[in-house]
Design an enzyme around this catalytic site. Structure first.
Site, PDB file in Angstrom:
ATOM      1  CG  ASP A 183      -2.270   0.600   0.971  1.00 33.60           C
ATOM      2  OD1 ASP A 183      -2.355   1.493   0.102  1.00 33.60           O
ATOM      3  OD2 ASP A 183      -3.246   0.225   1.649  1.00 33.60           O
ATOM      4  CG  ASP A 193      -9.209   1.379  -0.146  1.00 33.94           C
ATOM      5  OD1 ASP A 193      -8.299   1.228  -0.974  1.00 33.94           O
ATOM      6  OD2 ASP A 193      -9.017   1.494   1.071  1.00 33.94           O
TER       7      ASP A 193
END
Length: 271
Positions: A173, A234
């Site tokens: 990430d 997301d």
């Protein structure tokens, strides 16, 4: 980024079929002197915890739905028993919140001792015993998005740790990191993954954080260093979120599609 007993199943061709658990079909490469792992010749498919289970660490009050080794063992069993593994959904991927808040005295990452008492190597062994592959999450920054230790300053150590745990897939990430540093940092971590000698799919969040920062990602470099990469938001636990991601890829397909191919894929966050 990216929980048990509800969600969606998709493949990259049809974007439909609400089902029992949420799966992802992801969409990046390798080249000489770059990643060169020969993996992800087709989009990786499997199950990732984030969409449904988020960062639920309350195993005392919610033992069946918290981020723990029991959750991932259960999902491994389900993938096989319900026939998903036979269809190619063969990755079980841990997302954020699996860590202790501090590294050990050797600078190594430590799985939460209460929720993963047998450790990640034991969990990987269990996943592999089911004929599946094991994925893990980290972050190119000082911290993960949920505030656990990131890889910054420990790239080689963490790559070697993942290899020692027999990890098959690494998602990196981009929280708590400077987007401008990602052009160097993501390839560097991929280099260390490759040097371990263990084949590990490398999933990058490199371009999405640069897009958020108003930068133009260098996809020529990204497809050379990552097996897949995030382009957009997301996914959330709702159909509206699924639709928004589908719309983004549809509206931007002329730019996005040319970057994808065997070994290097756009990743619409588990769709």
């Amino acid at each position: 980024m990216c929980r048990l007993l509800s969600g969606y199943i998709y493949n990259c061709a049809m974007f439909s079929l609400p089902i029992f658990v949420f799966f992802f079909a992801s969409y990046s490469i390798y080249s000489a002197d770059c990643l060169e792992n020969g993996l992800a010749r087709t989009p990786p498919m499997g199950w990732l915890a984030w969409e449904r289970f988020r960062c639920n660490t309350d195993c005392k009050n919610d033992p069946d739905n918290c981020i723990s080794e029991n959750l991932f063992r259960t999902m491994s069993d389900i993938l096989v028993a319900e026939g998903y593994a036979a269809l190619g959904y063969n990755y079980i991927n841990v997302d954020d919140c699996w860590l202790e808040k501090e590294r050990n005295r050797y600078g190594q990452l430590v799985p939460d001792r209460q929720r993963f008492p047998r450790g990640m190597k034991s969990l990987a062994d269990y996943v592999h015993s089911k004929g599946l592959k094991f994925g893990i999450y980290e972050d190119f920054g000082n911290y993960t998005c949920a505030g656990y230790p990131g890889v910054l300053g420990y790239l080689q150590t963490d790559a070697e740790t993942f290899a020692s745990w027999d990890v098959d897939y690494v998602k990196l990430d981009g929280c708590y990191a400077h987007p401008v540093e990602m052009d160097r940092g993501y390839p560097e971590f991929g280099f260390h993954l490759n040097r371990t000698g263990r084949p590990m799919i490398y999933s990058c969040s490199w371009p999405v954080y640069q897009i958020y920062a108003g930068m133009q990602p260098n996809f020529t470099s990204i497809i050379e260093h990552c097996n897949l990469w995030r382009n957009y938001d997301d996914i959330q636990d709702s159909w509206a979120s699924v639709e928004s991601i589908i719309d983004y890829y549809g509206n931007n397909q002329d730019v996005i599609v040319p970057n994808a191919g065997p070994g290097h894929w756009n990743d619409p966050d588990m769709i």
